[in-house]
Design a protein around this motif. Structure first.
Motif, PDB file in Angstrom:
ATOM      1  N   THR A  88      11.882  45.127  -0.278  1.00  0.00           N
ATOM      2  CA  THR A  88      11.829  43.832  -0.948  1.00  0.00           C
ATOM      3  C   THR A  88      13.234  43.266  -1.117  1.00  0.00           C
ATOM      4  OG1 THR A  88      11.961  44.833  -3.150  1.00  0.00           O
ATOM      5  CG2 THR A  88       9.767  44.564  -2.178  1.00  0.00           C
ATOM      6  N   ILE A  89      13.298  41.957  -1.320  1.00  0.00           N
ATOM      7  CA  ILE A  89      14.585  41.301  -1.520  1.00  0.00           C
ATOM      8  C   ILE A  89      15.245  41.787  -2.805  1.00  0.00           C
ATOM      9  CG2 ILE A  89      15.714  39.085  -1.908  1.00  0.00           C
ATOM     10  CD1 ILE A  89      14.873  39.519   0.952  1.00  0.00           C
ATOM     11  N   ALA A  90      14.443  41.969  -3.866  1.00  0.00           N
ATOM     12  CA  ALA A  90      15.003  42.459  -5.126  1.00  0.00           C
ATOM     13  C   ALA A  90      15.619  43.838  -4.954  1.00  0.00           C
ATOM     14  CB  ALA A  90      13.911  42.494  -6.194  1.00  0.00           C
ATOM     15  N   GLU A  91      14.984  44.663  -4.161  1.00  0.00           N
ATOM     16  CA  GLU A  91      15.510  45.999  -3.896  1.00  0.00           C
ATOM     17  C   GLU A  91      16.835  45.940  -3.154  1.00  0.00           C
ATOM     18  OE1 GLU A  91      14.008  50.114  -1.653  1.00  0.00           O
ATOM     19  OE2 GLU A  91      12.785  48.286  -1.625  1.00  0.00           O
ATOM     20  N   LEU A  92      16.935  45.039  -2.175  1.00  0.00           N
ATOM     21  CA  LEU A  92      18.178  44.904  -1.414  1.00  0.00           C
ATOM     22  C   LEU A  92      19.301  44.394  -2.304  1.00  0.00           C
ATOM     23  CD1 LEU A  92      16.805  43.373   1.905  1.00  0.00           C
ATOM     24  CD2 LEU A  92      17.182  45.766   1.340  1.00  0.00           C
TER      25      LEU A  92
END
Length: 789
Positions: free
Chosen positions: A559-563
């Motif tokens: 996910t973008i939040a994870e990145l």
């Protein structure tokens, strides 16, 4: 050395005695002529000879000692100068530069001698005169000159055991690190926060010219909203009355003001932070403690004030946070913050600045709460701030130290990687010869022979060594990869059966796959090695607890939040497919976690781990364009997460592994092969192997020798050449042969990685055979190239 000096010493003594005797004889003759008595003359001569002998004996007993001038230890002087924050240079009697610190080089833009600085004519004359005065009087000083646009004070002192050197000290060239930040903050958010607290703040030069001022001060001083007073003289905006109160010049009826001043930096030319507060009651004096606390509380930089006795008066929240103390219970003295070894230096500097003139310094200290992280403590004398005498501030160099450690680690890893690649290349040549000789011997021995099992054992150990070199190449990111477009769940599914056998009965393997995963481009064989290595490490961590556990392998879309949590400066935003391997083992200690990917680092017992497993994983992932992270809490297991960028493919192209084409087992062939290899043992094995397959082999040890063979031979069917060779390397040879035979096939063999070599080889229709190889692999490669496969 002493024995060699005896001869000259005796010769000198004899000469002295002869001269004394001759002088005595002449004097005796004169006495005889004057007195006429032979007895008196003879006695005079004897007395002269005896006195000369006594003098020579005394001189021999007490020889003159040669005074050897002590040699100056300039390395120590350089180290001391480098530890000083001021710009320091030392010159000799001839005016040459003996040593200088980094601050001097930065200030002067190089290492010129002080009298040769690029200064304005008056400043250069004054500096030269100060040098002459120092030679004469022992010391000289200049209140201010401008060097490279920076005002500095200069002191020159004659020094050295013979007074034959000058020490030049340039002070005031450093501004406190917070000055540039304060200029931006006072014009921006900090100025607004100060205005909301009723504080009109400005940063000005010692002459009173405003460098920066907040909006409230500009509006009050000019009567116009959002007006800027930068560049104006602050004294022109203020007036005083008969009672000694200060008012704004444009509106004297607005009420008196209280003024606070904080000198920043060292020397008389340091900037000054000024705060103006409405004196509503008119009673408090300038520098009231309440004003001090109000001003410090809104400044985002760590600042503290110390009185003349060396005790803390006030500190703001930023200072107490860095120092690791509670604002409600601050320590009594600054020395209470630091380790025992730094207490004396801090106390002495604070006491000296509290009683001296305007000056400042930076001290490298270690806090008691963080003894392993050195900090820079800025100490500056202050005036006009009530009972405060010394201003303390922390220079946060944690990020700088972190970057230095990362750069040093990256440099070390790069050097070890280059070393590993070179070692693997040389080792591959040796293994090629060992494996080749084993293959040739196995052709003469059948199962059941007494030597057959021994040869097989040698070959098996050689293959184990070859896998070790592949690990070294993987760590150094120089191994040969065969990337394909594939799906991570397919790779995990194929290797899961093997993993269940490797993990054992006490470890449970759980596999989870996400949906709608993007295809990735990687070498399936190397990717399987990554999964196996991480799973085996997880098994060992759980068995270390004395019981089994669970290994979970999961594939999912990142996910973008994870990145963003991982850090966009490390891994750019994009589409990634994640491979996550978690265990329920003992976890990784925090002090070990940063080192796990280093080569040859292992926490296992001696002989039970090479320290190349995780470094191999790291090398494969990075060479494949991916990113790997390790997360762990002690006692709660560890999780390794690998991110591979999603490979963009056309909608109608289904990523799948290519079906391997069935190859013929017949490796016999005909034709002439030109074999070029600089290693004698590898060349001998390759020549015998190709000859046994029916080829005519022309062997050469370098490129020029191969070209000479071609001059007297017919066109060969194939060229088999090493890449790295002395005199003429493989690519140069290939280009020369292609100029004569444009369509001739070429088979390169090398211990280096194919990808690394292909970047330096601008040739088409070339094949590659990595070392070490067996006799069968060489025969198959030659057959495939000749067949155009």
């Amino acid at each position: 050395m002493r024995e060699g000096a005896t001869g000259p010493m005796i010769g000198g003594t004899r000469a002295a005695l002869l001269i004394a005797g001759a002088a005595g004889a002449i004097a005796g003759g004169i006495i005889l002529w004057l007195v006429g008595s032979m007895i008196v003359a003879a006695g005079f001569v004897a007395a002269a000879v005896v006195l000369a002998g006594i003098a020579l004996a005394v001189k021999a007993a007490f020889p003159t000692r040669t005074v050897v001038e002590p040699e100056t230890d300039w390395s120590l002087a350089s180290a001391l100068a480098g530890a000083n924050a001021d710009a320091i240079a030392v010159t000799g009697r001839g005016g040459h530069l003996v040593c200088a610190n980094e601050a001097y080089e930065t200030l002067c833009g190089g290492l010129p001698t002080p009298p040769a600085l690029a200064l304005a004519e008056p400043a250069l004359v004054a500096l030269t005169a100060a040098g002459r005065d120092a030679w004469r009087d022992g010391h000289a000083a200049l209140a201010q000159i401008e060097v490279a646009g920076t005002p500095v004070a200069v002191s020159v002192t004659r020094s050295g055991h013979a007074g034959d050197h000058l020490v030049w000290r340039f002070t005031g060239h450093r501004a406190v690190d917070t000055v540039e930040s304060l200029v931006r903050e006072i014009d921006g958010s900090l100025g607004d926060r100060l205005g909301e607290a009723g504080i009109m703040a400005a940063l000005m030069t010692p002459a009173g010219q405003v460098i920066a001022g907040n909006r409230v001060l500009g509006a009050r001083a000019t009567g116009q909203p959002n007006a800027s007073i930068t560049g104006q003289d602050l004294a022109q905006l203020l007036v005083g009355d008969a009672r000694g109160s200060i008012h704004f010049a444009r509106d004297e009826e607005a009420g008196p003001l209280r003024l606070l001043q904080v000198p920043l930096g060292s020397g008389e030319q340091s900037p000054v932070l000024v705060a103006l507060i409405d004196d509503l009651g008119g009673a408090p004096a300038i520098g009231d403690p309440q004003d001090v606390h109000t001003l410090l509380s809104v400044i985002p930089f760590g600042l503290a004030l110390v009185d003349r006795e060396g005790r803390f008066i006030a500190m703001n929240a930023a200072f107490s946070r860095v120092a690791g103390v509670e604002p409600s219970a601050p320590p009594l003295y600054p020395g209470d913050l630091v380790v025992r070894e730094d207490k004396a230096a801090v106390a002495d500097t604070v006491r000296r600045f509290a009683t001296g003139g305007a000056q400042s310094a930076d001290l490298a200290i270690r806090l008691k709460d963080h003894p392993d992280e050195p900090l820079a403590l800025s100490i500056a004398a202050t005036r006009g701030f009530g009972g405060a005498s010394v201003l303390l501030s922390f220079k946060d160099n944690g990020e700088e130290n972190r970057l230095k450690r990362e750069v040093a680690q990256a440099t070390k890893m790069q050097a070890v990687g280059q070393l590993a690649g070179g070692v693997a290349h040389d080792f591959n040549n040796i293994l090629t010869a060992i494996i080749g000789h084993c293959d040739l011997m196995l052709m003469r021995h059948s199962p059941g022979d007494s030597d057959y099992d021994d040869i097989q054992q040698i070959r098996a150990n050689s293959n184990r060594a070859a896998s070790l070199t592949r690990q070294l190449l993987a760590f150094s990111r120089q191994q040969t990869l065969r990337p394909q477009i594939l799906q991570l769940p397919d790779v995990v599914s194929e290797v899961s059966t093997l993993l269940r056998r490797l993990l054992g009965e006490t470890v449970v393997l759980e596999v989870k796959h996400g949906r709608d995963l993007g295809a990735v481009r990687a070498d399936p064989g190397q990717l399987e090695q990554v999964v196996v290595n991480l799973a085996v490490n997880a098994r060992d961590a759980m068995l270390a607890k004395g019981a089994g556990g669970r290994v979970t392998i999961q594939t999912r879309a990142a996910t973008i939040a994870e990145l963003r949590h991982r850090g966009t400066d490390i891994m750019p935003l994009g589409d990634y497919t994640a491979l996550e391997i978690a265990d329920t083992g003992t976890g990784i200690p925090p002090d070990v976690l940063p080192k796990i990917f280093e080569p040859f680092f292992t926490t296992k017992e001696v002989g039970k781990g090479t320290g190349l497993g995780l470094s191999t994983v790291y090398g494969i992932v990075k060479q494949s364009g991916g990113f790997i992270f390790a997360d762990s809490k002690p006692g709660q297991g560890a999780t390794f997460t690998i991110y591979f960028p999603v490979h963009a493919v056309s909608p109608d192209a289904a990523p799948s592994r290519p079906v391997a084409r069935a190859k013929s087992t017949d490796t016999w062939g005909t034709g002439t092969i030109l074999l070029v290899e600089d290693e004698d043992m590898v060349r001998a094995i390759a020549e015998r192997a190709l000859t046994r397959q029916g080829y005519t082999v022309l062997a050469a040890d370098h490129g020029e020798a191969a070209l000479e063979l071609l001059e007297n031979a017919e066109r060969p069917s194939l060229i088999v050449s090493d890449v790295m060779m002395p005199v003429m390397d493989g690519p140069t040879l290939a280009r020369a042969v292609r100029a004569r035979y444009p369509d001739i096939p070429i088979l390169f063999m090398s211990g280096y990685a194919e990808e690394q070599l292909r970047r330096s080889i601008d040739l088409d229709n070339v094949a590659f055979l990595p070392k070490p190889f067996s006799v069968q692999q060489l025969a198959e490669a030659a057959r495939d190239v000749l067949a155009g496969v």
